[in-house]
Design an enzyme around this catalytic site. Structure first.
Site, PDB file in Angstrom:
ATOM      1  N   ALA A  23      38.768  42.855  43.313  1.00 15.42           N
ATOM      2  CA  ALA A  23      38.509  44.294  43.408  1.00 15.42           C
ATOM      3  C   ALA A  23      37.645  44.790  42.249  1.00 15.42           C
ATOM      4  O   ALA A  23      36.796  45.655  42.437  1.00 15.42           O
ATOM      5  CB  ALA A  23      39.819  45.068  43.474  1.00 15.42           C
ATOM      6  N   THR A  24      37.828  44.228  41.062  1.00  9.08           N
ATOM      7  CA  THR A  24      37.026  44.676  39.917  1.00  9.08           C
ATOM      8  C   THR A  24      35.538  44.496  40.195  1.00  9.08           C
ATOM      9  O   THR A  24      34.732  45.403  39.984  1.00  9.08           O
ATOM     10  CB  THR A  24      37.429  43.913  38.642  1.00  9.08           C
ATOM     11  OG1 THR A  24      38.815  44.141  38.401  1.00  9.08           O
ATOM     12  CG2 THR A  24      36.628  44.360  37.432  1.00  9.08           C
ATOM     13  N   GLN A  84      45.550  48.436  45.980  1.00 10.38           N
ATOM     14  CA  GLN A  84      47.005  48.523  46.117  1.00 10.38           C
ATOM     15  C   GLN A  84      47.451  48.876  47.534  1.00 10.38           C
ATOM     16  O   GLN A  84      48.543  48.508  47.952  1.00 10.38           O
ATOM     17  CB  GLN A  84      47.581  49.569  45.149  1.00 10.38           C
ATOM     18  CG  GLN A  84      47.549  49.152  43.695  1.00 10.38           C
ATOM     19  CD  GLN A  84      48.484  47.991  43.360  1.00 10.38           C
ATOM     20  OE1 GLN A  84      49.458  47.722  44.050  1.00 10.38           O
ATOM     21  NE2 GLN A  84      48.175  47.276  42.303  1.00 10.38           N
ATOM     22  N   SER A 143      41.389  43.359  47.162  1.00  9.25           N
ATOM     23  CA  SER A 143      41.700  42.173  46.374  1.00  9.25           C
ATOM     24  C   SER A 143      42.723  41.327  47.123  1.00  9.25           C
ATOM     25  O   SER A 143      43.607  41.858  47.793  1.00  9.25           O
ATOM     26  CB  SER A 143      42.288  42.625  45.035  1.00  9.25           C
ATOM     27  OG  SER A 143      42.570  41.500  44.240  1.00  9.25           O
ATOM     28  N   THR A 150      27.772  30.205  45.452  1.00  4.31           N
ATOM     29  CA  THR A 150      28.493  29.426  46.452  1.00  4.31           C
ATOM     30  C   THR A 150      29.825  30.098  46.773  1.00  4.31           C
ATOM     31  O   THR A 150      30.553  30.489  45.864  1.00  4.31           O
ATOM     32  CB  THR A 150      28.742  28.004  45.917  1.00  4.31           C
ATOM     33  OG1 THR A 150      27.475  27.450  45.575  1.00  4.31           O
ATOM     34  CG2 THR A 150      29.436  27.129  46.949  1.00  4.31           C
ATOM     35  N   CYS A 182      47.246  46.308  32.735  1.00  6.43           N
ATOM     36  CA  CYS A 182      45.922  46.153  32.127  1.00  6.43           C
ATOM     37  C   CYS A 182      45.837  46.836  30.775  1.00  6.43           C
ATOM     38  O   CYS A 182      45.005  46.496  29.964  1.00  6.43           O
ATOM     39  CB  CYS A 182      44.850  46.725  33.036  1.00  6.43           C
ATOM     40  SG  CYS A 182      44.969  46.068  34.684  1.00  6.43           S
TER      41      CYS A 182
HETATM   42  C1  LIG Z   1      44.561  45.043  40.660  1.00  2.95           C
HETATM   43  C2  LIG Z   1      43.725  46.249  40.861  1.00  2.95           C
HETATM   44  C3  LIG Z   1      42.345  46.203  40.656  1.00  2.95           C
HETATM   45  C4  LIG Z   1      41.638  44.965  40.160  1.00  2.95           C
HETATM   46  O1  LIG Z   1      41.672  43.951  41.119  1.00  2.95           O
HETATM   47  P1  LIG Z   1      41.242  42.450  40.732  1.00  2.95           P
HETATM   48  O2  LIG Z   1      41.149  41.765  42.057  1.00  2.95           O
HETATM   49  O3  LIG Z   1      42.323  41.923  39.876  1.00  2.95           O
HETATM   50  O4  LIG Z   1      39.933  42.534  40.051  1.00  2.95           O
HETATM   51  C5  LIG Z   1      41.627  47.361  40.862  1.00  2.95           C
HETATM   52  N1  LIG Z   1      42.225  48.486  41.278  1.00  2.95           N
HETATM   53  C6  LIG Z   1      43.550  48.570  41.496  1.00  2.95           C
HETATM   54  C7  LIG Z   1      44.137  49.844  41.981  1.00  2.95           C
HETATM   55  C8  LIG Z   1      44.341  47.446  41.292  1.00  2.95           C
HETATM   56  O5  LIG Z   1      45.653  47.528  41.494  1.00  2.95           O
END
Ligand SMILES: *Cc1c(COP(=O)(O)O)cnc(C)c1O
Length: 394
Positions: free
Chosen positions: A73-74, A181, A201, A239, A325
């Site tokens: 997600a990041t 989430q 994610s 890849t 985090c």
């Molecule tokens: C965990 C999370 C992210 C980051 O996701 P990653 O896949 O670990 O980079 C971003 N936003 C929210 C709301 C999250 O809970």
């Protein structure tokens, strides 16, 4: 019962055994590169990726070509923000977000602010919600993007993304949502919710770490962050993480096939945890609205005790204090501050994140243990003693 008890499922989740089984062949015998177009190793890998992409697309009511795979997600959030701000920079330089967002959203927008973009940070009310009228009034001719999360990772509240999306549509601005989430836990439909671009994610839904996706509505132009090959519609070279993508597809399939049943099971356990604690302790405060909340989230402040102190006496229970985090630093969580908590209550807060593998027995144990250590720590707190003495006098 096995210890430690894992109640930190907003930070990450274990890989479901079924997901692991689905991934295994793609790490070993089916190891091909999905871009190798001239032999069966490549075809095998490619068809697995096609299948995972289709599964994910179908469950959010999108088309396969609207899904691109990323490292999580990041990365998806960064690609959405930087990619859109670059491709739409002729239209304007204004982005709207909220104070409640994950750091992936806040930090990437901070960098864009340094590059000349203007960022509006909408405040939230004590329940954790933005004011939709204020959102609408904040949109100007220069606004190119609104980025508001679907569900919050600390207090679990679920935003009215459908309404937010409708406002953005009406005003002609792009709507991005960080759905890390919410995805897999509550229904998520990009058409119904008026979403233009969304981040997901795998590791929050019992898939592997290091894989995620970005939904990009057809026709929306974004600029890539990385260069080096034509993969993923020229938007994300490199890849493909075939095994990870296969695992992601499987994890989405499991979540969606069991969503209702699992949501009500988790909600029942979560409510039991809450009432079990709340009925035995005074001065426990729920952070965030109880309605419009993820079924697996409970965030409580225990007045008179520091969360770190509490949990250091309960090492067999894994929870989060503040956000995972930001807990490397001891700054009170920006989310809890945003809903108006004073520093001492923010520092007294614990996030319980229930998950697929939690049992009733574990919840019973947690209630008993938390109640016991809160009482014990409060007995050691001068501030609490003062209050008790005062109560006796009146
Ligand atoms: C965990 C999370 C992210 C980051 O996701 P990653 O896949 O670990 O980079 C971003 N936003 C929210 C709301 C999250 O809970």
């Amino acid at each position: 019962m096995k210890f430690p008890i894992y109640l930190d499922n907003h930070a990450t989740t274990p890989v479901d055994p079924e997901v692991f089984e689905a991934m295994k062949p793609y790490l070993m015998e089916k190891f091909g590169n999905a871009s190798s177009r001239i032999h069966s190793f490549g075809w095998e890998a490619e068809s697995a990726v096609v299948k995972a992409r289709k599964t994910i697309a179908e469950f959010i009511n999108a088309k396969s070509k609207e899904i691109i795979f990323t490292s999580g997600a990041t990365e998806s959030i960064n690609l959405a923000h930087f990619g859109l701000c670059e491709s739409l920079s002729k239209k304007g330089n204004h982005v709207i977000t909220s104070v409640m967002e994950h750091n992936a959203v806040l930090d990437s927008l901070k960098v864009l602010e340094g590059k000349g973009f203007e960022i509006t940070l909408l405040p939230v009310d004590k329940n954790g919600f933005i004011d939709l009228t204020q959102l609408e009034n904040s949109i100007t001719e220069k606004t190119l993007l609104v980025s508001i999360m679907t569900a919050n990772n600390e207090i679990g509240i679920i935003n009215n993304v459908k309404e937010i999306g409708a406002i953005c549509r009406k005003k002609g601005v792009i709507f991005h949502t960080d759905a890390a989430q919410a995805f897999g836990k509550i229904p998520f439909d990009v058409e119904d919710f008026n979403i233009d671009i969304a981040s997901f994610s795998a590791h929050k839904i019992y898939g592997p770490k290091g894989v995620g996706a970005l939904y990009i509505k057809s026709g929306l132009k974004i600029t890539p962050l990385l260069y080096g090959g034509g993969h993923e519609n020229n938007l994300r070279p490199g890849t493909l993480n075939v095994a990870g993508i296969v695992g992601f597809g499987k994890s989405v399939e499991i979540c969606y096939n069991n969503m209702e049943k699992e949501a009500s099971r988790l909600k029942r356990l979560r409510d039991k945890l809450y009432s079990g604690i709340n009925s035995q302790l005074e001065d426990v405060y729920l952070n965030g609205s109880l309605e419009d909340r993820l079924p697996n989230n409970l965030n409580l402040s225990f007045k008179y005790v520091k969360a770190e102190n509490l949990m250091s006496s309960a090492r067999e229970i894994a929870v989060a204090t503040g956000s995972a985090c930001t807990s490397a630093s001891l700054k009170p969580s920006h989310v809890l501050k945003a809903i108006g908590l004073p520093d001492d209550l923010a520092r007294s807060s614990i996030r319980f994140g229930l998950g697929r593998f939690n049992t009733e027995e574990e919840i019973d144990y947690t209630i008993e243990k938390i109640v016991r250590i809160v009482k014990q720590k409060r007995a050691e707190s001068p501030e609490f003693q003062l209050r008790e003495n005062f109560k006796e006098k009146i």
